[in-house]
Design a protein around this motif. Sequence first.
Motif, mmCIF file in Angstrom:
data_model
loop_
_atom_site.group_PDB
_atom_site.id
_atom_site.type_symbol
_atom_site.label_atom_id
_atom_site.label_comp_id
_atom_site.label_asym_id
_atom_site.label_seq_id
_atom_site.Cartn_x
_atom_site.Cartn_y
_atom_site.Cartn_z
ATOM 1 N N UNK A 118 33.076 15.482 11.119
ATOM 2 C CA UNK A 118 32.594 16.844 11.314
ATOM 3 C C UNK A 118 32.690 17.275 12.780
ATOM 4 N N UNK A 119 32.504 16.343 13.701
ATOM 5 C CA UNK A 119 32.732 16.668 15.115
ATOM 6 C C UNK A 119 34.210 17.022 15.321
ATOM 7 N N UNK A 120 35.081 16.317 14.607
ATOM 8 C CA UNK A 120 36.513 16.631 14.672
ATOM 9 C C UNK A 120 36.785 18.084 14.275
ATOM 10 N N UNK A 121 36.069 18.576 13.278
ATOM 11 C CA UNK A 121 36.240 19.978 12.856
ATOM 12 C C UNK A 121 35.838 20.935 13.981
ATOM 13 N N UNK A 122 34.720 20.633 14.639
ATOM 14 C CA UNK A 122 34.257 21.491 15.741
ATOM 15 C C UNK A 122 35.293 21.476 16.866
ATOM 16 N N UNK A 123 35.809 20.279 17.169
ATOM 17 C CA UNK A 123 36.790 20.164 18.256
ATOM 18 C C UNK A 123 38.049 20.961 17.945
ATOM 19 N N UNK A 124 38.557 20.825 16.722
ATOM 20 C CA UNK A 124 39.776 21.560 16.357
ATOM 21 C C UNK A 124 39.529 23.062 16.388
ATOM 22 N N UNK A 125 38.380 23.493 15.842
ATOM 23 C CA UNK A 125 38.081 24.928 15.803
ATOM 24 C C UNK A 125 37.881 25.497 17.207
ATOM 25 N N UNK A 126 37.383 24.664 18.115
ATOM 26 C CA UNK A 126 37.079 25.145 19.467
ATOM 27 C C UNK A 126 38.201 24.874 20.465
ATOM 28 N N UNK A 127 39.201 24.076 20.047
ATOM 29 C CA UNK A 127 40.287 23.727 20.965
ATOM 30 C C UNK A 127 39.827 22.834 22.103
ATOM 31 N N UNK A 128 38.934 21.902 21.802
ATOM 32 C CA UNK A 128 38.410 20.984 22.829
ATOM 33 C C UNK A 128 38.421 19.552 22.293
ATOM 34 N N UNK A 129 38.076 18.606 23.171
ATOM 35 C CA UNK A 129 37.868 17.226 22.762
ATOM 36 C C UNK A 129 36.397 16.875 22.925
ATOM 37 N N UNK A 130 36.046 15.616 22.595
ATOM 38 C CA UNK A 130 34.645 15.211 22.730
ATOM 39 C C UNK A 130 34.555 13.722 23.006
ATOM 40 N N UNK A 131 33.468 13.349 23.672
ATOM 41 C CA UNK A 131 33.169 11.941 23.912
ATOM 42 C C UNK A 131 31.815 11.660 23.268
ATOM 43 N N UNK A 132 31.756 10.585 22.476
ATOM 44 C CA UNK A 132 30.478 10.177 21.885
ATOM 45 C C UNK A 132 30.041 8.866 22.505
ATOM 46 N N UNK A 133 28.768 8.799 22.926
ATOM 47 C CA UNK A 133 28.184 7.546 23.420
ATOM 48 C C UNK A 133 27.591 6.838 22.209
ATOM 49 N N UNK A 134 28.246 5.759 21.791
ATOM 50 C CA UNK A 134 27.871 5.146 20.518
ATOM 51 C C UNK A 134 26.410 4.697 20.484
ATOM 52 N N UNK A 135 25.924 4.108 21.588
ATOM 53 C CA UNK A 135 24.534 3.604 21.554
ATOM 54 C C UNK A 135 23.506 4.719 21.501
ATOM 55 N N UNK A 136 23.914 5.944 21.808
ATOM 56 C CA UNK A 136 22.919 7.018 21.776
ATOM 57 C C UNK A 136 22.774 7.626 20.383
ATOM 58 N N UNK A 137 23.591 7.207 19.430
ATOM 59 C CA UNK A 137 23.482 7.792 18.086
ATOM 60 C C UNK A 137 22.112 7.458 17.491
ATOM 61 N N UNK A 138 21.429 8.453 16.933
ATOM 62 C CA UNK A 138 20.084 8.214 16.408
ATOM 63 C C UNK A 138 20.125 7.441 15.087
ATOM 64 N N UNK A 139 19.712 6.174 15.140
ATOM 65 C CA UNK A 139 19.657 5.363 13.916
ATOM 66 C C UNK A 139 18.197 5.018 13.642
ATOM 67 N N UNK A 140 17.803 5.114 12.372
ATOM 68 C CA UNK A 140 16.403 4.869 12.023
ATOM 69 C C UNK A 140 16.120 3.368 11.989
ATOM 70 N N UNK A 141 14.836 3.024 12.103
ATOM 71 C CA UNK A 141 14.463 1.605 11.991
ATOM 72 C C UNK A 141 14.825 1.062 10.618
ATOM 73 N N UNK A 142 14.690 1.901 9.601
ATOM 74 C CA UNK A 142 15.043 1.474 8.237
ATOM 75 C C UNK A 142 16.525 1.119 8.156
ATOM 76 N N UNK A 143 17.353 1.932 8.812
ATOM 77 C CA UNK A 143 18.796 1.664 8.785
ATOM 78 C C UNK A 143 19.109 0.354 9.506
#
Length: 342
Positions: free
Chosen positions: A229-254
């Motif tokens: 879905x981030x890919x869709x935003x990037x294509x629609x906006x004509x930009x790229x993106x960087x994701x910091x993997x450790x900052x992704x919000x993961x629940x304790x249950x996960x």
Amino acid sequence: MRLSELGEFALIDRVSRGAVCGDVGRVVRAIGDDAAVVLAPDGLLLVTTDLLVEGVHFLRDRISPRQLGRKLLTVNLSDIAAMGGVPRDAWFGLAAPAETPVEELDELFEGLKELATETRVNLLGGDTSLSPHGLVLSLTLVGSAPPEEVLLRSGARPGDHLVVTGSLGDSAAGLRLLLEDPGTVPGTAAEALRRAHLEPRAALAEGRVLATTGGVRAAIDISDGLASDLGHVCRASGVGAVLEVTSLPVSEDLVAACRVLGEDPHRLALTGGEDYRLLAAVAPEAVQRVSEAVAEATGRPLTRVGEVVAGIGVELRWPDGHREEIAGGGWDHFVASAGERA
Ligand code: ADP
Ligand code: MG
């Protein structure tokens, strides 16, 4: 009782009872004529539709009819939320085999109307057909928003911060546990993850705050997985993106479930579908204000997961310093290698 004994018109009668669950004042004619007659809400109309097909989007023996009715509306509410709108009126398409138990459909209608009442959505019509194989459900939802408040996918600019509402990956883990439960995931975590899959919530309040606070340049709901879905935003906006993997919000249950399942929680957070969180690109100077406004209105924080950059593509930054370019990684119905989805 089977649907074949009840018949189409008695079924429509059942679905139409108590169906105007929202703003009655705009409704001139609801279910029962050739078309609904309704005063357009103020501002722009936002119109979205989603199909749920048995065996493709849901397994009938894993989800209750009530949950299914709610989920059908939720997936559409999530699209309206992503546009920053207010949901208004819905149309419901149903195809069912003749031997379908009427009680099952009644419970599905109840779930649908229950959530319609909670979100003030009028059910104003639909269509009904026999299905040769399995249940097919479709819902069309109309929402509205003032022109200056509509959030598109296409406004992200380099330097914007990427934020998400709520945790990611729970629904994908829940689906996995519904399909093959090893029985070794701690009970409360397994239950919470299954519920995340069966009873997702649309981020309507968050969407309105993102749309009205100012400084939010693009948004999308995360239905196919963050990476995709981030890919869709990037294509629609004509930009790229960087994701910091450790900052992704993961629940304790996960995290607890992944320990047992041998999965990487951050991988699931990146590629797992059906969390229905919102992803937004926010101007750097507005991030603080937007985060506070969302937390104040909903009690739930935003998490910063990365940044919009010039160029194309999505780059992952892993904690060990290595970088990875990703191409999609989410769900595509017509690409066989994407695997099976319930
Ligand atoms: P038509 O022959 O014009 O398609 P129908 O007999 O299919 O009319 O529908 C009669 C009324 O019932 C219409 O108002 C239609 O919107 C409504 N309706 C039919 N199926 C559904 C459904 N699954 N959910 C809600 N309303 C429905
Ligand atoms: Mg019809």
